[in-house]
Design an enzyme around this catalytic site. Structure first.
Site, PDB file in Angstrom:
ATOM      1  N   ALA A 236      38.071  42.023  36.919  1.00  0.00           N
ATOM      2  CA  ALA A 236      38.469  43.366  37.344  1.00  0.00           C
ATOM      3  C   ALA A 236      38.177  43.620  38.826  1.00  0.00           C
ATOM      4  O   ALA A 236      37.628  42.760  39.526  1.00  0.00           O
ATOM      5  CB  ALA A 236      37.765  44.400  36.477  1.00  0.00           C
ATOM      6  N   HIS A 237      38.518  44.804  39.267  1.00  0.00           N
ATOM      7  CA  HIS A 237      38.372  45.179  40.675  1.00  0.00           C
ATOM      8  C   HIS A 237      36.915  45.164  41.118  1.00  0.00           C
ATOM      9  O   HIS A 237      36.017  45.532  40.381  1.00  0.00           O
ATOM     10  CB  HIS A 237      38.971  46.561  40.910  1.00  0.00           C
ATOM     11  CG  HIS A 237      38.400  47.627  40.039  1.00  0.00           C
ATOM     12  ND1 HIS A 237      38.820  47.834  38.748  1.00  0.00           N
ATOM     13  CD2 HIS A 237      37.428  48.530  40.251  1.00  0.00           C
ATOM     14  CE1 HIS A 237      38.152  48.832  38.226  1.00  0.00           C
ATOM     15  NE2 HIS A 237      37.290  49.275  39.102  1.00  0.00           N
ATOM     16  N   ASN A 238      36.716  44.684  42.339  1.00  0.00           N
ATOM     17  CA  ASN A 238      35.400  44.724  43.010  1.00  0.00           C
ATOM     18  C   ASN A 238      34.382  43.753  42.427  1.00  0.00           C
ATOM     19  O   ASN A 238      33.213  43.771  42.835  1.00  0.00           O
ATOM     20  CB  ASN A 238      34.779  46.129  42.976  1.00  0.00           C
ATOM     21  CG  ASN A 238      35.674  47.189  43.586  1.00  0.00           C
ATOM     22  OD1 ASN A 238      36.630  46.865  44.283  1.00  0.00           O
ATOM     23  ND2 ASN A 238      35.395  48.441  43.322  1.00  0.00           N
TER      24      ASN A 238
END
Lengths: 340, 340, 340
Positions: A236-238
């Site tokens: 996922a993001h980050n």
């Protein structure tokens, strides 16, 4: 590429017993090997298989002997075998050329010897390093960057701005740089949190088939060098993943979680958001690590919610004996009743 | 698109403190912001980050002050920020045009201003609404319909007859309308149950990368407006998902299950067939909801088989103490033995 | 294709009650049926739906009567229905032709009546059997082989050397023959174990959308005839799956595991490496089968780690009552204390 046993022994730092001039052209399992294939023997259990093999050379530990074969002695035969394989095997490479159906932006920068398969799309501002091969149907969005000697199998998608280091291998169907998943509910609808960060992947990373790696929301999703990711994994993001970590198939890592170096994640593991897995941690298959949790350096966890393996095992052993425990409680109560 | 702080304040219904004419051109995290980027501050914990940021404007709650900055005061700063982002950010859009390599059936109906990327295929009877962009390699099977202002990223597949509403965003590799999975064993083989229904997706839906949504078997798979679906999610035949529900990555919903409105499903959740999740239910990550189960309005469940969260937590707390319970039972038995 | 009720009765071995000359042109649910669609009735619960349907003909068990309808009596109406569907429905087939944008190696061997969609790539040494259709964007790597009457939906990827039998259907986004996932850590880095085996898929197999099937490492990954695999499933290197087995969505099978014949695997099941699931075993949804485990002939298992269903249910029932058990232990201790 062919090598003599002596050359391989030198490359591996192996002690050679047998025919130094024996030719080795590939690797195989004992049963499938031709005379010039290299096999390996890591345990006395498989000695018969090695003896019966057509292979003339094998990698083995010093304690193991296979009469009549040429032996490359190393402490860790499986490691020796894979190192030899790295030398002996070359990737099936497309002929070095740009296929006429590839659509390359004039604003993209491709090194001279890049191989571009049919129906590849390279948008504005993309850079591709020397020796890299782009398989058929690969899509490199605006400003994406691919380093040197990478291999993108057919049908890999890089969203705009995604960056890969050198010697990265990406399997078919992988999507790198898609939007992260974040919404804020208000005024009766979901509002999308901006997903305008990017994704950076280091050197020597492998990404499995149909795996998805989201860009950062406002920051950067970062996969460090040497990380290996299996098929159908979701990053996922980050998310940050440290060097040489390994993630088995169908694992999911949620937003902003950080994995250290040398972390090993089994299949179908779920890591919720904002977790920290310190260097050298291990999560067993299907483990579930709850939101915000920290797993300390070198710890092995299992279960959902995940806990230290030994603890989980003890708890689980009693889980299996729950019917018995319930019966023992019943007997105690029974006895008390009789006493009354 | 640039806006002044005053314009944004009006759009958000925010109280403005500071420079009404300040220009805002984008959004960012505090650390990455340029002077004209908007940031947000939702908690005093992050005040230092906001103060140190190059950003001149921020969305914040009334209680928070950041000296020297222009502040848009709203009750929910994160919501204000994402609403501002919706205004400030425009999707990276392909130039409005039909790429010459796109293969468009003469029997398809495309609005005048549709953008069609390279190597797109649009079969007979397809319709595409105004303002929609089809990324490279998208495939729209016979009779599929895509509404207005949709954005299909590269490499989206719509099987024949799949229908999307307006403002739907679909990420790369998603497959919509594939056959459901159903067989009847007889005469020594598996017979495929007919998968001839279709799939209908409402407005403002987002579908993640490599997610799969099957057509109905004899009926229709239906995703209502405002639903958000993450990457690698599986939606089976005949499933119904109500408005504004959210499904995180790698979740699977089996045949004929129905999710109400505003349902929130964590990552890697498994919902078996013929389940009903009423409006506002929540399933925690990796929960498993058994076949035919109903989860009542607003309930939060966790675990496999899923049960109400509070109940599960109590049970799980005792699971963790099982070795202790077993010991206590042992002590009781020991004492009884001594008494005899 | 149209048939009379009499023809269908003969095909199904059904007893016919009603109009032998009634025309049947398709299948449907009772609510969606037109007069010439066939419906089925397997339980008295659905008799009203059948009675109210526009359909004139239905498949039903001998015990069930629906006045005014033509009935095909069979012992198992659902089986009769799917067998009739197999006869009545034809796959939506591309017109038999080679699309001019397909790139076919002159060294590939295609039967005369193969259908090749737009932007298909067929590399050197590939063979494709009679009656097979390759959807748009399919990629058949060097030396891959596809049998007769197969249907590859758009965007299927076969890595070099992957082999499919006859009547195999593969859904969009599936990747067959990608590298297995195996590394040996040494000298401060991960070395890739050679992934140079292949993958062989038998006849009548169906592979779901975005499913991944890895080639063998040194051996062959083998999917036997009649196996049905749902969407987003991961099959690792060297796995063997026996005839007519069924794997539901998002299941993962790790390296070198062997599934027997007629094995049924629920959704999101994880099977670790080197497991053996004997013929006729069943694993419930989300079950986790640990490394090296054997599940005996015909056994049904559930849970992680998986155990026999009945055992798991008993244990789980007590898990739900753990707070009560803890309280009962507390009462016993309390009583003892008072006695002292």
């Amino acid at each position: 590429m062919n090598h003599t046993a002596a050359e391989l022994a030198q490359y591996l730092g192996a002690r050679l017993r047998g025919d130094a001039r024996a030719t080795i052209s590939g690797v195989a399992s004992p049963e499938r090997a031709r005379t010039t294939d290299l096999i390996y023997l890591a345990s006395p259990r498989h000695r018969e298989r090695a003896q019966a093999s057509a292979a003339l050379c094998l990698v083995a530990s010093p304690a193991l002997d296979v009469p009549g074969k040429t032996i490359l002695e190393v402490a860790d035969p499986k490691l020796g075998f894979v190192k030899a394989a790295a030398l002996l095997l070359k990737k099936p490479s497309l002929p070095v050329s740009i296929h006429p159906t590839a659509i390359l932006s004039p604003d993209a920068t491709l090194a001279a010897d890049v191989t571009v398969g049919p129906y590849v799309i390279v948008e504005d501002g993309v850079s591709v390093g020397a020796g890299t091969a782009l398989g058929a149907f690969c899509f490199l969005g605006r400003g994406a960057a691919v380093g040197e000697n990478c291999y993108l199998h057919p049908r890999v998608t890089l969203y705009a701005g995604a960056r890969l280091g050198n010697r990265v291998e990406v399997h078919s169907g992988a999507v790198i740089g898609s939007d992260g998943f974040g919404y804020v509910f208000g005024d009766g609808r979901q509002w999308k949190f901006p997903q305008i960060g990017t994704v950076e992947i280091g050197d020597d990373v492998e990404v499995g088939a149909n795996t998805t790696i989201d860009r950062g929301s406002l920051e950067t999703t970062r996969i460090q060098s040497g990380v290996k990711i299996d098929n159908l994994v979701q990053i996922a993001h980050n998310v940050q993943i440290g060097e040489h970590s390994i993630l088995a198939a169908q694992t999911g890592v949620s937003g902003s979680s950080r994995l250290g170096k040398g972390v090993v994640i089994g299949g179908q593991v779920g890591i919720a958001d904002h977790c920290t897995l310190e260097d050298g941690t291990v999560a067993g298959a299907q483990a579930g690590i709850p939101s915000g949790k920290t797993i300390r350096h070198g710890q092995t966890v299992w279960g959902t919610p995940a806990r230290p393996l030994e603890k989980f095992k003890r708890q689980y052993a009693w889980f299996a004996r729950l019917p018995e425990l319930a019966e023992r409680i019943g007997s105690l109560e029974e006895r008390n009743k009789k006493e009354e």
